[in-house]
Design a protein around this motif. Structure first.
Motif, PDB file in Angstrom:
ATOM      1  N   UNK A 120       0.863  -0.796   0.015  1.00 20.58           N
ATOM      2  CA  UNK A 120       0.021  -0.240   0.044  1.00 20.58           C
ATOM      3  C   UNK A 120       0.886   1.025   0.336  1.00 20.58           C
ATOM      4  N   UNK A 121       0.789   2.050  -0.251  1.00 24.62           N
ATOM      5  CA  UNK A 121       1.554   2.940  -1.048  1.00 24.62           C
ATOM      6  C   UNK A 121       0.106   4.758  -0.476  1.00 24.62           C
ATOM      7  N   UNK A 143       6.368  12.367  -2.841  1.00 25.06           N
ATOM      8  CA  UNK A 143       5.503  11.084  -3.571  1.00 25.06           C
ATOM      9  C   UNK A 143       5.587  10.595  -4.523  1.00 25.06           C
ATOM     10  N   UNK A 144       6.231  11.489  -5.592  1.00 29.72           N
ATOM     11  CA  UNK A 144       5.773  11.200  -6.955  1.00 29.72           C
ATOM     12  C   UNK A 144       6.941  10.614  -7.179  1.00 29.72           C
ATOM     13  N   UNK A 145       8.535  10.921  -6.956  1.00 33.79           N
ATOM     14  CA  UNK A 145       9.048  10.185  -6.782  1.00 33.79           C
ATOM     15  C   UNK A 145       9.317   8.688  -6.255  1.00 33.79           C
ATOM     16  N   UNK A 152       6.824   1.956  -9.366  1.00 34.77           N
ATOM     17  CA  UNK A 152       6.558   1.250 -10.346  1.00 34.77           C
ATOM     18  C   UNK A 152       7.251   0.402 -11.493  1.00 34.77           C
ATOM     19  N   UNK A 153       9.088   1.068 -10.973  1.00 37.99           N
ATOM     20  CA  UNK A 153       9.669   0.166 -11.616  1.00 37.99           C
ATOM     21  C   UNK A 153       9.953  -1.589 -10.519  1.00 37.99           C
ATOM     22  N   UNK A 154       9.398  -1.304  -9.686  1.00 38.84           N
ATOM     23  CA  UNK A 154      10.222  -2.461  -8.822  1.00 38.84           C
ATOM     24  C   UNK A 154       8.910  -3.642  -9.096  1.00 38.84           C
ATOM     25  N   UNK A 155       8.223  -2.593  -8.665  1.00 36.77           N
ATOM     26  CA  UNK A 155       6.255  -3.791  -8.926  1.00 36.77           C
ATOM     27  C   UNK A 155       6.533  -4.264 -10.242  1.00 36.77           C
ATOM     28  N   UNK A 172       4.451  -8.821  -6.466  1.00 35.03           N
ATOM     29  CA  UNK A 172       4.020  -8.131  -5.840  1.00 35.03           C
ATOM     30  C   UNK A 172       2.853  -6.928  -6.792  1.00 35.03           C
ATOM     31  N   UNK A 173       1.600  -6.671  -5.790  1.00 38.48           N
ATOM     32  CA  UNK A 173       0.164  -5.354  -6.417  1.00 38.48           C
ATOM     33  C   UNK A 173       1.121  -3.569  -4.949  1.00 38.48           C
ATOM     34  N   UNK A 174       0.935  -3.342  -6.089  1.00 40.16           N
ATOM     35  CA  UNK A 174       1.090  -1.893  -5.793  1.00 40.16           C
ATOM     36  C   UNK A 174      -0.256  -1.654  -5.388  1.00 40.16           C
TER      37      UNK A 174
END
Length: 93
Positions: A4-5, A14-16, A22-25, A31-33
């Motif tokens: 959860x973000x 937050x944008x950073x 997003x790259x990690x997921x 993984x689910x973001x």
């Protein structure tokens, strides 16, 4: 594993962090973001105990801070990854 973000659209930090997550997921299909906009989800944010953005939450554990580096974020996620069968912590995605 669900990540959860908690963020706001006006927060440059937050944008950073969003870009890093997003790259990690994208590289880890297990993984689910879920991105939660705190301004429109105040009760959920309060119930989760979130008081600062950006905050990354996995289960009952949260990572927050003024400067969340890619290394800190990856390390936090790796701490919570476990093998489905054995429950042992994995060293990678």
């Amino acid at each position: 594993m669900k990540i959860e973000f908690y963020r706001t659209v006006l927060c440059p930090r937050c944008l950073y962090v969003s870009r890093i997550l997003k790259k990690i997921v994208a590289d880890a299909p297990r993984l689910e973001l879920e991105t939660i906009e705190v301004a429109t989800n105040l009760s959920r944010t309060r119930q989760a105990g979130i008081t600062t953005v950006p905050t990354i939450r996995i289960g009952n554990h949260a990572l927050t801070g003024l400067i969340l580096t890619p290394q800190k974020i990856r390390s936090f996620i790796e701490q919570h990854l476990s093998d489905d069968a054995s429950g042992q912590t994995r060293s990678g995605y």
